[in-house]
Scaffold this motif. Structure first.
Motif, short mmCIF file in Angstrom:
data_model
loop_
_atom_site.label_atom_id
_atom_site.label_comp_id
_atom_site.label_asym_id
_atom_site.label_seq_id
_atom_site.Cartn_x
_atom_site.Cartn_y
_atom_site.Cartn_z
N ILE A 97 96.39 80.54 8.90
CA ILE A 97 96.08 81.25 10.15
C ILE A 97 96.89 80.68 11.32
O ILE A 97 97.38 81.42 12.17
N SER A 98 97.08 79.35 11.33
CA SER A 98 97.87 78.76 12.42
C SER A 98 99.34 79.15 12.31
O SER A 98 100.02 79.30 13.32
N SER A 101 98.91 83.74 11.97
CA SER A 101 97.87 84.40 12.77
C SER A 101 96.85 85.11 11.85
O SER A 101 97.10 85.35 10.68
N PHE A 102 95.73 85.44 12.46
CA PHE A 102 94.62 86.05 11.72
C PHE A 102 94.78 87.57 11.76
O PHE A 102 94.61 88.19 12.80
N ASP A 103 95.10 88.15 10.62
CA ASP A 103 95.34 89.60 10.53
C ASP A 103 94.72 90.11 9.23
O ASP A 103 95.30 89.96 8.16
N ILE A 109 95.92 87.72 3.38
CA ILE A 109 94.90 87.04 4.20
C ILE A 109 93.51 87.58 3.88
O ILE A 109 92.55 86.82 3.77
#
Length: 159
Positions: A97-98, A101-103, A109
């Motif tokens: 996530i770092s 990104s959170f997708d 993911i």
């Protein structure tokens, strides 16, 4: 020999293939190493299912006794290896996530989040069995979560 040994071996080979491919294409690979380490702890624990399946299905008493003794030596570490797998997978998820990104529209993911949630419930059910209730219902839940963890791991490798 149980068919689970073959499934586990195939998944392990596939994981090694994915890791080597990932290490050759990514510039940062901490998340790959953490994910692979967590996977190794999970597959080590899940292979116990293959051992128990073999014990149930093999005809030779000597083989049954040998496998049961081997499994008995591993039992004290089972919950700790599962907990270690959970910690490593959570670190893997945080690093992914770092980096990316959170997708949740990204299937890699999404399947990883579902697998991590499943692993969390799997580990909690294992500790619950040890500390509070070792009923058949909880045991079946734990095994079912293990099977779904295996399937979610396969899906995570596909995407």
């Amino acid at each position: 020999m149980s068919v689970w040994f073959l499934f586990n071996a195939a998944l392990l080979l596939w994981a090694v293939w994915n890791v080597t491919a990932g290490l050759s294409t990514h510039t940062t690979y901490v998340h790959i190493i953490l994910g692979f380490a967590g996977f190794l702890f999970f597959i080590f624990n899940w292979t116990r299912n293959a051992v128990f399946s073999t014990i149930r299905n093999v005809e030779s008493r000597a083989v049954k006794v040998k496998l049961a003794r081997m499994s008995k030596r591993i039992v004290p570490y089972h919950r700790w290896t599962g907990t270690t797998a959970l910690i490593l997978i959570m670190l893997h998820g945080m690093s992914v996530i770092s980096f990316y990104s959170f997708d949740l529209s990204n299937m890699k993911i999404l399947t990883g989040m579902l697998a991590a949630l499943n692993l969390l419930i799997l580990v909690l059910s294992g500790w619950y069995r040890l500390l509070f209730d070792s009923s058949l219902k909880i045991r079946r839940l734990h095994i079912g979560l293990g099977i779904s963890m295996f399937c979610l791991t396969v899906l995570h490798f596909i995407f």
